[in-house]
Design an enzyme around this catalytic site. Sequence first.
Site, PDB file in Angstrom:
ATOM      1  N   HIS A  16       1.079  -0.818  -0.552  1.00  0.00           N
ATOM      2  CA  HIS A  16      -0.097   0.109  -0.068  1.00  0.00           C
ATOM      3  C   HIS A  16       0.728   1.399  -0.132  1.00  0.00           C
ATOM      4  O   HIS A  16       1.405   1.587   1.290  1.00  0.00           O
ATOM      5  CB  HIS A  16      -1.124  -0.020   1.057  1.00  0.00           C
ATOM      6  N   HIS A  18       1.477   5.362  -1.948  1.00  0.00           N
ATOM      7  CA  HIS A  18       1.357   6.473  -2.316  1.00  0.00           C
ATOM      8  C   HIS A  18       2.270   7.425  -3.157  1.00  0.00           C
ATOM      9  O   HIS A  18       3.506   7.894  -2.434  1.00  0.00           O
ATOM     10  CB  HIS A  18       0.438   7.587  -1.593  1.00  0.00           C
ATOM     11  N   LYS A 102      -9.317  -0.158  -6.352  1.00  0.00           N
ATOM     12  CA  LYS A 102      -9.112   0.180  -4.412  1.00  0.00           C
ATOM     13  C   LYS A 102     -10.674   1.151  -3.534  1.00  0.00           C
ATOM     14  O   LYS A 102     -11.102   2.125  -5.330  1.00  0.00           O
ATOM     15  CB  LYS A 102      -8.185   1.653  -4.280  1.00  0.00           C
ATOM     16  N   HIS A 177      -4.368  -0.702   6.018  1.00  0.00           N
ATOM     17  CA  HIS A 177      -4.117  -0.294   6.940  1.00  0.00           C
ATOM     18  C   HIS A 177      -4.853   0.218   8.308  1.00  0.00           C
ATOM     19  O   HIS A 177      -5.361   1.049   8.910  1.00  0.00           O
ATOM     20  CB  HIS A 177      -4.157   1.536   6.915  1.00  0.00           C
ATOM     21  N   ASP A 250       1.259   2.462   3.959  1.00  0.00           N
ATOM     22  CA  ASP A 250       0.747   3.682   3.304  1.00  0.00           C
ATOM     23  C   ASP A 250       1.469   5.235   3.068  1.00  0.00           C
ATOM     24  O   ASP A 250       1.046   6.282   3.476  1.00  0.00           O
ATOM     25  CB  ASP A 250      -0.637   3.935   4.752  1.00  0.00           C
TER      26      ASP A 250
HETATM   27  O1  DOR Z   1      -3.305   9.424   6.060  1.00  0.00           O
HETATM   28  C1  DOR Z   1      -3.701   9.576   4.816  1.00  0.00           C
HETATM   29  N1  DOR Z   1      -3.533   9.660   3.621  1.00  0.00           N
HETATM   30  N2  DOR Z   1      -4.476   8.449   4.601  1.00  0.00           N
HETATM   31  C2  DOR Z   1      -5.156   8.286   3.139  1.00  0.00           C
HETATM   32  O2  DOR Z   1      -5.845   7.010   3.404  1.00  0.00           O
HETATM   33  C3  DOR Z   1      -4.854   8.493   2.289  1.00  0.00           C
HETATM   34  C4  DOR Z   1      -3.746   9.232   1.730  1.00  0.00           C
HETATM   35  C5  DOR Z   1      -2.898   9.905   0.993  1.00  0.00           C
HETATM   36  O3  DOR Z   1      -2.918  10.259  -0.266  1.00  0.00           O
HETATM   37  O4  DOR Z   1      -1.967  11.309   1.652  1.00  0.00           O
HETATM   38 ZN    ZN Z   2      -3.589   5.240   1.371  1.00  0.00          ZN
END
Ligand code: DOR
Ligand code: ZN
Length: 353
Positions: A16, A18, A102, A177, A250
């Site tokens: 997971h 970003h 997702k 998460h 995450d």
């Molecule tokens: O803390 C987070 N940041 N939780 C999420 O689900 C998305 C993520 C983000 O894209 O910044």
């Molecule tokens: Zn996330």
Amino acid sequence: MSMTQTLTLRRPDDWHLHLRDGAMLEAVLPETTRHFARAIVMPNLVPPVVTMADATSYKARILAAMPEGARFTPLMTLYLTENTDPDDLTRAYASGLISAVKLYPAGATTNSASGVADFDKVRAVLERMAEIGCPLCVHGEVTDREIDIFDREAVFIDRVLDPIRKSTPELKVVMEHITTKNGADYVKANAERLGATITVQHLMLDRNDMLVGGMRPHYYCLPILKRREHREALLAAATSGDARFFLGTDSAPHPSHAKEAECCAAGCFTAPVALACLAHSFEEAGALDKLEGFTSLHGPAFYGLPANEETITLTKSDTPAHFPKQIPNGDDPITVFDPGTPVFWAVSNSSSL
Ligand code: DOR
Ligand code: ZN
């Protein structure tokens, strides 16, 4: 006398992550490719990655941003909307382009405005995913104003997740998460086609770390850190050797100014320090022997992929490791997660460096 200890693991994956886009993608991608072989890449760009065409071009942008010599495979995902076309999704999955879809409840977190508000509207897509074996990665929080932010995961399990799993029992689901004992218990009680990722910050911190003695915006993420007993339940699950639990960092970069703001963005940028922090936490739990399963074996098994053949070595020194406080990102540096406790482990050798 200098004392060192080493730990060699199969090269980990991040289930997971970003990676963002544009300049930020270029800034953060090396922080992941340095240590991880593969990552499930989140689709919450603006606008989101909804169609096969979107995922194709996003994957090309990621590959174009890869550092020289890196060996890394981005595992793409589609962002589920109420208008997702099951045929387009099927083509994307059958071609091997995407590894999962997702589900963001509308309004749950960063860039989730196009998420699902009415779960009946995605019923047909979920049926199709069950048929073709495509996993659903779930951001498990309800978004109703009336539900306290600390209860949103537990309520989601009862109101949304359990009904979806009962009505589509063949669907493979990853609870992304998880942050509560309720989440860990739900996974343990439901052996079939269910897994969960756990982040570094939820294994190391509880809400006191974020709120006592001043508010620490770099610890603010969603789902929000919970009370200590939940952290303990997550650590117990991660270190138990149970293959249904695996690492999803995450890691969610935001410019430092967006974190240190009146209305702070959600997300912890953990990619650079994730493995060092995990070695610290697993050692503290007396479970270093369970780390490789969590970082490198359980995830591939769930997704039906081979484990990586390469290795990574962590070394423990007798003095705390130094990690960068920030990484550059044009004029907007990104603050690196600092667990607030000395970490003596660091990655000393990664075969793809
Ligand atoms: O803390 C987070 N940041 N939780 C999420 O689900 C998305 C993520 C983000 O894209 O910044
Ligand atoms: Zn996330």
